[in-house]
Every structure is written in C-alpha cells, then in structure tokens.
Design a protein around this motif. Sequence first.
Motif, PDB file in Angstrom:
ATOM      1  N   ILE A  77       0.825  -1.210   0.000  1.00 28.29           N
ATOM      2  CA  ILE A  77       0.000   0.000   0.000  1.00 28.29           C
ATOM      3  C   ILE A  77       0.858   1.260   0.000  1.00 28.29           C
ATOM      4  N   ASN A  78       1.881   1.300   0.876  1.00 27.52           N
ATOM      5  CA  ASN A  78       2.613   2.564   0.977  1.00 27.52           C
ATOM      6  C   ASN A  78       3.381   2.921  -0.300  1.00 27.52           C
ATOM      7  N   SER A  79       3.815   1.920  -1.055  1.00 29.63           N
ATOM      8  CA  SER A  79       4.513   2.279  -2.292  1.00 29.63           C
ATOM      9  C   SER A  79       3.542   2.906  -3.297  1.00 29.63           C
ATOM     10  N   GLU A  80       2.322   2.393  -3.311  1.00 30.09           N
ATOM     11  CA  GLU A  80       1.311   2.987  -4.208  1.00 30.09           C
ATOM     12  C   GLU A  80       1.029   4.426  -3.799  1.00 30.09           C
ATOM     13  N   GLN A  81       1.006   4.616  -2.492  1.00 27.51           N
ATOM     14  CA  GLN A  81       0.719   5.954  -1.986  1.00 27.51           C
ATOM     15  C   GLN A  81       1.874   6.902  -2.318  1.00 27.51           C
ATOM     16  N   ASN A  82       3.097   6.414  -2.124  1.00 27.44           N
ATOM     17  CA  ASN A  82       4.246   7.278  -2.391  1.00 27.44           C
ATOM     18  C   ASN A  82       4.403   7.593  -3.873  1.00 27.44           C
ATOM     19  N   ARG A  83       4.018   6.647  -4.714  1.00 30.36           N
ATOM     20  CA  ARG A  83       4.128   6.893  -6.154  1.00 30.36           C
ATOM     21  C   ARG A  83       2.980   7.750  -6.668  1.00 30.36           C
ATOM     22  N   GLY A  84       1.941   7.910  -5.859  1.00 28.14           N
ATOM     23  CA  GLY A  84       0.792   8.699  -6.294  1.00 28.14           C
ATOM     24  C   GLY A  84      -0.168   7.920  -7.168  1.00 28.14           C
ATOM     25  N   THR A  85      -0.045   6.606  -7.172  1.00 30.90           N
ATOM     26  CA  THR A  85      -0.963   5.810  -7.988  1.00 30.90           C
ATOM     27  C   THR A  85      -2.216   5.429  -7.211  1.00 30.90           C
ATOM     28  N   LEU A  86      -2.130   5.525  -5.879  1.00 35.19           N
ATOM     29  CA  LEU A  86      -3.269   5.084  -5.065  1.00 35.19           C
ATOM     30  C   LEU A  86      -4.521   5.914  -5.352  1.00 35.19           C
ATOM     31  N   THR A  87      -4.361   7.252  -5.354  1.00 33.07           N
ATOM     32  CA  THR A  87      -5.533   8.098  -5.610  1.00 33.07           C
ATOM     33  C   THR A  87      -6.074   7.848  -7.012  1.00 33.07           C
ATOM     34  N   ARG A  88      -5.148   7.630  -7.949  1.00 23.34           N
ATOM     35  CA  ARG A  88      -5.577   7.447  -9.334  1.00 23.34           C
ATOM     36  C   ARG A  88      -6.408   6.174  -9.473  1.00 23.34           C
ATOM     37  N   VAL A  89      -5.951   5.098  -8.835  1.00 24.24           N
ATOM     38  CA  VAL A  89      -6.685   3.840  -8.921  1.00 24.24           C
ATOM     39  C   VAL A  89      -8.013   3.945  -8.165  1.00 24.24           C
ATOM     40  N   LEU A  90      -7.975   4.591  -7.007  1.00 22.70           N
ATOM     41  CA  LEU A  90      -9.207   4.669  -6.215  1.00 22.70           C
ATOM     42  C   LEU A  90     -10.205   5.657  -6.797  1.00 22.70           C
ATOM     43  N   ALA A  91      -9.768   6.484  -7.744  1.00 26.35           N
ATOM     44  CA  ALA A  91     -10.716   7.384  -8.405  1.00 26.35           C
ATOM     45  C   ALA A  91     -11.483   6.651  -9.500  1.00 26.35           C
ATOM     46  N   GLN A  92     -11.101   5.397  -9.749  1.00 23.95           N
ATOM     47  CA  GLN A  92     -11.845   4.603 -10.735  1.00 23.95           C
ATOM     48  C   GLN A  92     -13.055   3.973 -10.034  1.00 23.95           C
ATOM     49  N   PRO A  93     -14.086   3.669 -10.810  1.00 20.81           N
ATOM     50  CA  PRO A  93     -15.295   3.119 -10.160  1.00 20.81           C
ATOM     51  C   PRO A  93     -15.116   1.676  -9.693  1.00 20.81           C
ATOM     52  N   ILE A  94     -14.260   1.476  -8.703  1.00 20.37           N
ATOM     53  CA  ILE A  94     -14.137   0.147  -8.096  1.00 20.37           C
ATOM     54  C   ILE A  94     -14.274   0.317  -6.582  1.00 20.37           C
ATOM     55  N   PRO A  95     -14.879  -0.670  -5.904  1.00 24.11           N
ATOM     56  CA  PRO A  95     -14.962  -0.574  -4.449  1.00 24.11           C
ATOM     57  C   PRO A  95     -13.559  -0.575  -3.860  1.00 24.11           C
ATOM     58  N   ARG A  96     -13.388   0.141  -2.762  1.00 23.99           N
ATOM     59  CA  ARG A  96     -12.046   0.310  -2.225  1.00 23.99           C
ATOM     60  C   ARG A  96     -11.440  -1.018  -1.766  1.00 23.99           C
ATOM     61  N   ASP A  97     -12.270  -1.927  -1.258  1.00 22.65           N
ATOM     62  CA  ASP A  97     -11.693  -3.168  -0.738  1.00 22.65           C
ATOM     63  C   ASP A  97     -11.179  -4.083  -1.850  1.00 22.65           C
ATOM     64  N   TYR A  98     -11.594  -3.831  -3.094  1.00 17.64           N
ATOM     65  CA  TYR A  98     -11.035  -4.605  -4.209  1.00 17.64           C
ATOM     66  C   TYR A  98      -9.517  -4.555  -4.175  1.00 17.64           C
ATOM     67  N   LEU A  99      -8.993  -3.371  -3.913  1.00 17.67           N
ATOM     68  CA  LEU A  99      -7.557  -3.179  -4.015  1.00 17.67           C
ATOM     69  C   LEU A  99      -6.822  -4.020  -2.977  1.00 17.67           C
ATOM     70  N   ILE A 100      -7.255  -3.921  -1.721  1.00 17.88           N
ATOM     71  CA  ILE A 100      -6.546  -4.638  -0.656  1.00 17.88           C
ATOM     72  C   ILE A 100      -6.756  -6.143  -0.802  1.00 17.88           C
ATOM     73  N   ASN A 101      -7.993  -6.564  -1.139  1.00 14.81           N
ATOM     74  CA  ASN A 101      -8.250  -7.988  -1.333  1.00 14.81           C
ATOM     75  C   ASN A 101      -7.429  -8.543  -2.486  1.00 14.81           C
ATOM     76  N   ALA A 102      -7.410  -7.798  -3.582  1.00 18.68           N
ATOM     77  CA  ALA A 102      -6.712  -8.278  -4.765  1.00 18.68           C
ATOM     78  C   ALA A 102      -5.210  -8.369  -4.505  1.00 18.68           C
ATOM     79  N   LYS A 103      -4.689  -7.398  -3.775  1.00 20.86           N
ATOM     80  CA  LYS A 103      -3.259  -7.416  -3.509  1.00 20.86           C
ATOM     81  C   LYS A 103      -2.874  -8.594  -2.618  1.00 20.86           C
ATOM     82  N   PHE A 104      -3.732  -8.856  -1.621  1.00 17.49           N
ATOM     83  CA  PHE A 104      -3.473 -10.006  -0.758  1.00 17.49           C
ATOM     84  C   PHE A 104      -3.548 -11.295  -1.563  1.00 17.49           C
ATOM     85  N   LEU A 105      -4.608 -11.406  -2.358  1.00 11.23           N
ATOM     86  CA  LEU A 105      -4.806 -12.634  -3.115  1.00 11.23           C
ATOM     87  C   LEU A 105      -3.664 -12.870  -4.099  1.00 11.23           C
TER      88      LEU A 105
END
Lengths: 334, 321
Positions: free
Chosen positions: A117-145
């Motif tokens: 998570i923190n690398s996405e945040q530091n690169r500035g990609t986190l806001t960009r991905v979360l601005a897409q119409p996907i539920p927020r938990d998709y990201l954390i679930n998908a990364k874990f999976l």
Amino acid sequence: MAEELKRRKAVPFFNRMFWGKNKDTINPFWVIVNKEIADHIRSWRFVVLITIIALTCFGSMYTAITSIGEALKSGKADDVFIFLKVFTVSDGTLPSYFIFISFLGPLLGIGLGFDVINSEQNRGTLTRVLAQPIPRDYLINAKFLAALIVISVLFLVLSLLVIGAGLIAIGIPPTPEEFIRIFLFTIAAIIYVAFWLNLSIVFSIRFQQPATSALSGIASWLFFTIFYSMIVNVVFNIFIPEGKKLSIAGEQLKLAIQRVAPNQLFSDITTSFLSPSVRSLGPLTMQQMQGAIPGHLPVDQSFTLVWSQIVGLVALSTLCFIVSYVLFMKKEIK
Amino acid sequence: MDRNIIKIHELYKKYGSQTVVENLCLNIKEGEVFGLLGPNGAGKSTTIRMILGFSEPSSGSITVGGYSSTSQALKVKELVGYLPEEVGFYNNLTGYENLMYTARLNRIPVQEAEERVNNLLQKVNLTDEATKKAGAYSRGMKQRLGLADVLVKNPRVIILDEPTLGLDPKGMKELLGLISDLSKNEGLTVLFSSHHLHQVQHICDRVGLFVDGKLIACDDIQSLSDGLFTKSAIVIEAKINTPASSTLKNNKYSAIIDKIGKIKDVTDIKINDGLFTIECSIDVTADVAKAIVENNYDLTYLNKKEYGLDDIYHKYFEGGE
C-alpha cells in the motif's frame, strides 16, 4: 431488474466472478490481481527471494540425500516413511528442508507484503486507482490474493520439485500417505507465510515509509523466532526455585504461552505432519507412556493432533487481514 | 433537466477543532470551466477529495450528476475523472499500459479500450512516447498522460487538482490549451484548483475564491472585478516632471493636481515623487494627458491599469486577513 437477473442466471457463477458485464471485459478485481501477480514475478525482489529459497532447498536436499542411508540404519518406527526423511533429515551441516521453510517462509511473506500500500501511496498511484469506479476493498483484497497465489504456486512447485528430486536420488517412490503428508505440510507452510504476508500488509498501511514497514516486519519475525521463547523461559525460571523442575501443569502452561507465537504453531504442525511417530506435542507422564507400542499415527490422527494449531494459525492470519482491511477502509486518501 | 452537475450544499469539514471547509455552497453548471482559486491550505484539495468521496464531510451534502458523493461514490466515480495533485504512474509499465490498466478497471472492452487509448495518446501528443516506460517521462509528459488517463473512462466531469504545478510555461500552455479544447469541443465540465492566477484567468468561465475554508466570492472574472472596484475600476499612472523653466518651487504640483481633480469621474489622486496614481470610474486617460500637456508639465510616462485577477486576489486576501 428482471433482465439483470436473467443475465445473471445465464452466466454461471464462476464466469461472473471473472468476467464483467459482458464477455469482453474482465471483472476489475481480477484485473488488479492479474497486474499484481505480473508485478511480483517481474520484480527483482522476487528473483532474489526465490533464488535464496531455491538454493537453500537444494542444499538441504543434498544433505538429506547424502545422509539418508545413515538415518535408515537406526531402525526406528519412522523407517516406514523413508520418503519423508528427504524433508526432515540433516547431517548437521545444513538444516533440513522443513526448518529452512519455517525460517525463510516469513521472509518471503514480508518481502512480498511490506510495501503493497505505501509504495502505491508514495508513487501517487493510489488516488488514481481509487478514483476509478471500483470498491475500495477490491484493491486490498486483490493485492493479498495476488501475493498469496504467488506464494502458493511457489511452495507447491518447490514441494513437487523436492519430491521429484528425491525420487530420482533414492529410487523409492512416496506412498500415498507420504504424499498426503507432504501436501498437508505444503498447505500449512502457505498458511504460515500468509500470516507474515498479512502482518506486513498491516505495516504497509500503517507506515508510510516502506523501509519502516519492512523493518517492523523483520523485527517481529526476529522477535518471535529468537526472543519470544527465550523471554518465556526467563520468566518461568524466575518463578521456579533452583534445582526444581516444573510440574506437568507448569510445563503445559509454558507451552501454551509459547504457542502464541506463529512459528511455534507452525513447527508443531510440521512435526506432526512430517514425523508420523510423534504422538504428542506436550509433556507426557510416565504413566501415559507405559505400555505404549512404538508405532506411527495415521494421517487423520496426526491431523487431529495439530488441529488446534492449524485453527490458531488460520485465526492469527485472519486477524491480521481484518486489521489491515479495517485500517485500509478507514484510511484518509491524500 | 438540471443544469447544475455538481451541487454542494452547506458543506463542512472539521479535523478535530480545526475547520477546513466551512459552510460551502457551490453549484457548477454542466459544460463550464470552473476554477477554484486560493492560497495553499485554503481547503481546495479537501473539497475536491470530498466531491470524489475520498473523505467524508462533517456535515452537508454533495451530489454529482444526481448521485451523492458519500453514499453513491461508485456512481460518482463513473462520471468523474480525477487528476490528483501529484499524479503517479506505474513506472515499470509503459504509458500505453498504464492507460490500458485504467481502461480495464473501468470495464471497457479490450478492443474499444485499445482504440480509445490510442486516440487519447494522440490527443495529448504522446503517441511517440507511448511505448516508453512511464518512469522515464518528464513532469510535463506525466501531466499530459494524466489528462489522457482521466479521459479514458469518458467522464462527464473532470476534476484537476493543481494541474499546472511544476510545469514550465510551454508545458503549462499546452496543458491548459488541451483542457480548454476539451471543454469547448466535447462539452466537458471542468473543475480545477489552482493558486496560479493567470491560468485561471485565461480559461475559466467562472472562478471561486477560497480563503481559510470559506468561499468568499464566486462569479466570472468581470463581475468579480466590478463588484470589488465599483468606485475606481481604472487606475491611471502618470509620471510628471516639472519643466526646468518652472518658477514654482514649493508645492510644484498643486496646479496640476487641481486641474486633474477637476476632471469628471476622477475619484482619487495619490502622488509619490512625481508619480501620479489617479483612480477613476471611467477611462479618462486622454483628459489627464491633455491637462498635463496644456499646463506645460512634461509627461514622461503614462499607463492605464485595468484590474486583473491578481488584484482581485490580493484585494480579497488582504481583506481576508
């Protein structure tokens, strides 16, 4: 609405999980999983980790195979399970395969999770991905999976490779029971590594700097593998008068406290799965030992023996995931 | 059909005891370019994050295209493209791959996505760099790629947070040109925040001035200027030298002050070592010049100042402090 239901019925569940509204689009969840797996596999970090693990596995297998003849001469009950010795035997120069896995597995988990998570945040990609119409938990679930899939595939492949190499080296095929035991051991190893993965994901959400989060992960790993049992011993020694021994109840309490550590749970599980002659993981009185015929436990009994440890490990892993989930969902996105 | 695509009603955001956004009411019409203007830390970014549903308002409501930003954030994100202040891309992927990833997250079928991504790359002038890794992009290229990324989902509204920050004048001009074109040609609603006045001035239909979490003014630039400088909309600066032959020693400017003061519509005269600052309600430059010359003074410099956004900004912020 009716049309939606009709469409849902027409598309089987499995397809619905993977595909979007029509066949041309993949569900965004799997898009993320897909990308994350690709990122892991292409990263240098993964290459380094996999090289370390492959090398140690090769080394421990080599010592196991060269010393297996020596081990067989002892004539114990375990001799029925010659093939399992490939995983457990060592000549003392290098630890055995399963010890290596329990030692390096956490490193793999921490290595794959500490910056999700923190690398996405530091690169500035986190806001960009979360601005897409996907539920927020998709990201954390998908990364874990994604990380879990990578770990699972890696461990299954390693186990199968060790089986294959062992087969060539000693020329005796594993019995079905041995195969099942090795498979169960592999699953346990995956759950164990998943715990460390989840813990490091928690750190990656909590700490903004990847270095801090990696260090926290490694620190907790060192704490549990080296210091935890030491501290428990020291504390118990304070309460016992010199020259006396702990009562059975005392020993059991000590063991219970030590089993809070995930590595203790994992080592109990592997002992039970890979050494069929082990029939108890706690202290036994002489009365309990009396009249016992040396022999081995069937798979289901070995399984029952460590059932609580398995549940404990899964629970710890789940707990970490829940913490990371909640932290992530409540995180202020900046 | 409601013309207001973004409706913000009595919005508050508090962090502890600190109020970051206070009683914000704002409507943004479909198809307009709206500039949120204010100094750093005025609450612009916080407002934008609340519009997107990234953070919850303490009270008040926001709707975008009829959907609530708090309870229907996914629907809002389908309509809104957002370019964050520090836009980042996956450095190990190419520009093209980065855009394709966004397209797939938006459930756009692969063929359509490829077509759209290629079109957008062309539009932002990155076709040649499309196969380069995003890590090798310059700041200006990243910003243009960001704009393309925002447009991949075919949004009705695009929200840009400080889009021109850190760009050189050329890159800035290109980007603003693109934004302006998009609004004109495709009817997109654009909301962007900036503390850079001149850009806003050129491309915004309306601006909102933000100070300390409060929207203190919101209108088009002409009206803002009129509202502020009703009495003295125009300022004339004139540098006057007394001729060498002049016999006047003391109070050498009194005659000319008198003359200029008599000109109709002049509201105020200030003098600083021969530099006259004359405020007037209508343009009387010609009359001033005539008066100076007719009275045998030397006119060495004459300048008519009209109020731009800079002055509006300063005037408001001075008042706000």
